[in-house]
Write a protein that holds these residues in place. Structure first.
Motif, PDB file in Angstrom:
ATOM      1  N   ASN A   1      38.166  39.626  27.238  1.00  0.00           N
ATOM      2  CA  ASN A   1      39.064  38.524  26.897  1.00  0.00           C
ATOM      3  C   ASN A   1      38.361  37.206  27.194  1.00  0.00           C
ATOM      4  N   LEU A   2      38.132  36.414  26.157  1.00  0.00           N
ATOM      5  CA  LEU A   2      37.627  35.064  26.389  1.00  0.00           C
ATOM      6  C   LEU A   2      38.744  34.227  27.008  1.00  0.00           C
TER       7      LEU A   2
ATOM      8  N   ILE B   1      37.086  40.938  32.108  1.00  0.00           N
ATOM      9  CA  ILE B   1      36.745  42.310  31.729  1.00  0.00           C
ATOM     10  C   ILE B   1      37.819  43.224  32.313  1.00  0.00           C
ATOM     11  N   LEU B   2      38.538  43.934  31.450  1.00  0.00           N
ATOM     12  CA  LEU B   2      39.687  44.727  31.884  1.00  0.00           C
ATOM     13  C   LEU B   2      39.500  46.192  31.538  1.00  0.00           C
ATOM     14  N   MET B   3      39.839  47.042  32.494  1.00  0.00           N
ATOM     15  CA  MET B   3      39.854  48.493  32.269  1.00  0.00           C
ATOM     16  C   MET B   3      41.310  48.954  32.315  1.00  0.00           C
ATOM     17  N   GLN B   4      41.770  49.560  31.238  1.00  0.00           N
ATOM     18  CA  GLN B   4      43.161  49.998  31.155  1.00  0.00           C
ATOM     19  C   GLN B   4      43.316  51.443  31.630  1.00  0.00           C
TER      20      GLN B   4
ATOM     21  N   ALA C   1      53.677  36.070  29.160  1.00  0.00           N
ATOM     22  CA  ALA C   1      52.605  35.574  28.305  1.00  0.00           C
ATOM     23  C   ALA C   1      51.810  34.481  29.017  1.00  0.00           C
ATOM     24  N   HIS C   2      50.483  34.573  28.903  1.00  0.00           N
ATOM     25  CA  HIS C   2      49.611  33.593  29.548  1.00  0.00           C
ATOM     26  C   HIS C   2      48.207  33.719  28.961  1.00  0.00           C
ATOM     27  N   SER C   3      47.409  32.713  29.190  1.00  0.00           N
ATOM     28  CA  SER C   3      45.976  32.821  28.944  1.00  0.00           C
ATOM     29  C   SER C   3      45.282  32.733  30.293  1.00  0.00           C
ATOM     30  N   ASP C   4      44.104  33.312  30.397  1.00  0.00           N
ATOM     31  CA  ASP C   4      43.390  33.311  31.668  1.00  0.00           C
ATOM     32  C   ASP C   4      42.665  31.984  31.858  1.00  0.00           C
ATOM     33  N   VAL C   5      42.722  31.447  33.066  1.00  0.00           N
ATOM     34  CA  VAL C   5      42.127  30.131  33.324  1.00  0.00           C
ATOM     35  C   VAL C   5      40.631  30.221  33.619  1.00  0.00           C
ATOM     36  N   VAL C   6      40.075  31.412  33.636  1.00  0.00           N
ATOM     37  CA  VAL C   6      38.681  31.615  34.016  1.00  0.00           C
ATOM     38  C   VAL C   6      37.778  31.453  32.798  1.00  0.00           C
ATOM     39  N   ALA C   7      36.577  32.040  32.847  1.00  0.00           N
ATOM     40  CA  ALA C   7      35.654  31.964  31.722  1.00  0.00           C
ATOM     41  C   ALA C   7      35.727  33.205  30.841  1.00  0.00           C
ATOM     42  N   ILE C   8      35.650  34.376  31.465  1.00  0.00           N
ATOM     43  CA  ILE C   8      35.693  35.626  30.711  1.00  0.00           C
ATOM     44  C   ILE C   8      36.287  36.704  31.613  1.00  0.00           C
TER      45      ILE C   8
END
Length: 286
Positions: A221-222, A191-194, A182-189
């Motif tokens: 993901n914000l 965009i993920l393709m699954q 589990a984590h949150s992203d440290v960036v701004a935004i």
């Protein structure tokens, strides 16, 4: 399963639908910072080509992949892998390739795989095609907060972009590890393709909800920097990747960072006495 039904961005081009689409995005940002988009402007055939070169690369032998390893192997750029089942260790079960794509001065092509032969060209075209989408989303998000459309773009400065190819092989004991903890992203935004199910987002009551894999959709993901600029109005949600014992899952994640010398702070329009009191209260908690 998470009710992350895709938002059709083509509605932004129709005056009759634009306000509804903006409201959908605003609701998702306020709820958990995760949503999916379709009709986003990135050609489907280009998305498919990126998946193909990703599959071909991860199908190479270990030695062939290690030719592009970062220093150390678990580095911030190049190829890396970590497979951990020991419950006392941080939990990872994945291999990856991380590449810096913007600014151009930070492209280190010695880490870019030469196999398959079309890898470099495909990544360059794909990441170029993904430049417009986050800018359009940031404009909508700015407006949803009562800010001018260009506010978030200007607050972040010159965008820095990197892409991560992630591969989660079958795990013999999936109950003992995670693809990513589990984590949150440290960036701004982000965009993920699954390519396959396995992404989970934090939900209410300390539960996790699976983010459904919709064809030709991007998961948006914000991340932490947007939470800061919006003064906590919009959250950077925790998420994780789970694994299984019978199939390989892959994902392709493009991150957008603020400029390295950019100072990030809450938008003054979103700071009021109530929010200041909340911050001061938190600082004095035992």
């Amino acid at each position: 399963m998470a009710t992350l039904n895709p938002i059709d961005l083509s509605g932004l081009n129709d005056e009759r639908l634009a306000s509804y689409v903006r409201a959908q995005i605003a609701e998702a940002c306020e709820k958990n910072g995760f949503f999916q988009v379709i009709n986003h402007g990135v050609p489907v055939e280009l998305m498919d080509r990126l998946k193909q070169v990703g599959r071909k690369f991860f199908d190479l032998t270990k030695d062939e992949k290690l030719a592009y390893a970062g220093k150390p192997v678990i580095g911030s750029e190049g190829y890396g892998s970590r497979m951990v089942l020991d419950e006392t260790e941080p939990k990872f079960w994945r291999e990856f390739v991380e590449l810096h794509t913007l600014p151009l001065s930070e492209r280190h092509y010695n880490y870019w795989p030469q196999q398959p032969a079309e890898f470099r060209e495909t990544v360059e075209k794909y990441t170029a095609a993904l430049l417009d989408l986050p800018q359009r989303l940031l404009a909508v998000i700015s407006e949803s907060l009562g800010l001018k459309p260009s506010y978030l773009k200007e607050a972040l400065g010159e965008p820095h972009q990197n892409i991560v190819f992630q591969c989660y092989p079958p795990c013999p004991e999936p109950g003992k590890t995670l693809g990513l903890p589990a984590h949150s992203d440290v960036v701004a935004i982000t965009i993920l393709m699954q390519e396959g199910d396995g992404l989970e987002v934090a939900a209410e009551n300390d539960t996790w909800e699976l983010v459904p894999n919709h064809p030709n959709a991007f998961v948006v993901n914000l991340a932490d920097q947007i939470e800061i600029i919006t003064n906590g109005r919009y959250k950077s949600a925790n998420h994780r990747a789970i694994v299984n014992n019978d199939r390989t899952r892959r994902s392709y994640v493009t991150f957008y960072h603020p400029a390295k010398d950019q100072k990030i702070f809450p938008a003054p329009e979103l700071v009021d006495e109530k929010s200041i009191d909340q911050v001061n209260h938190q600082k004095h908690l035992p």
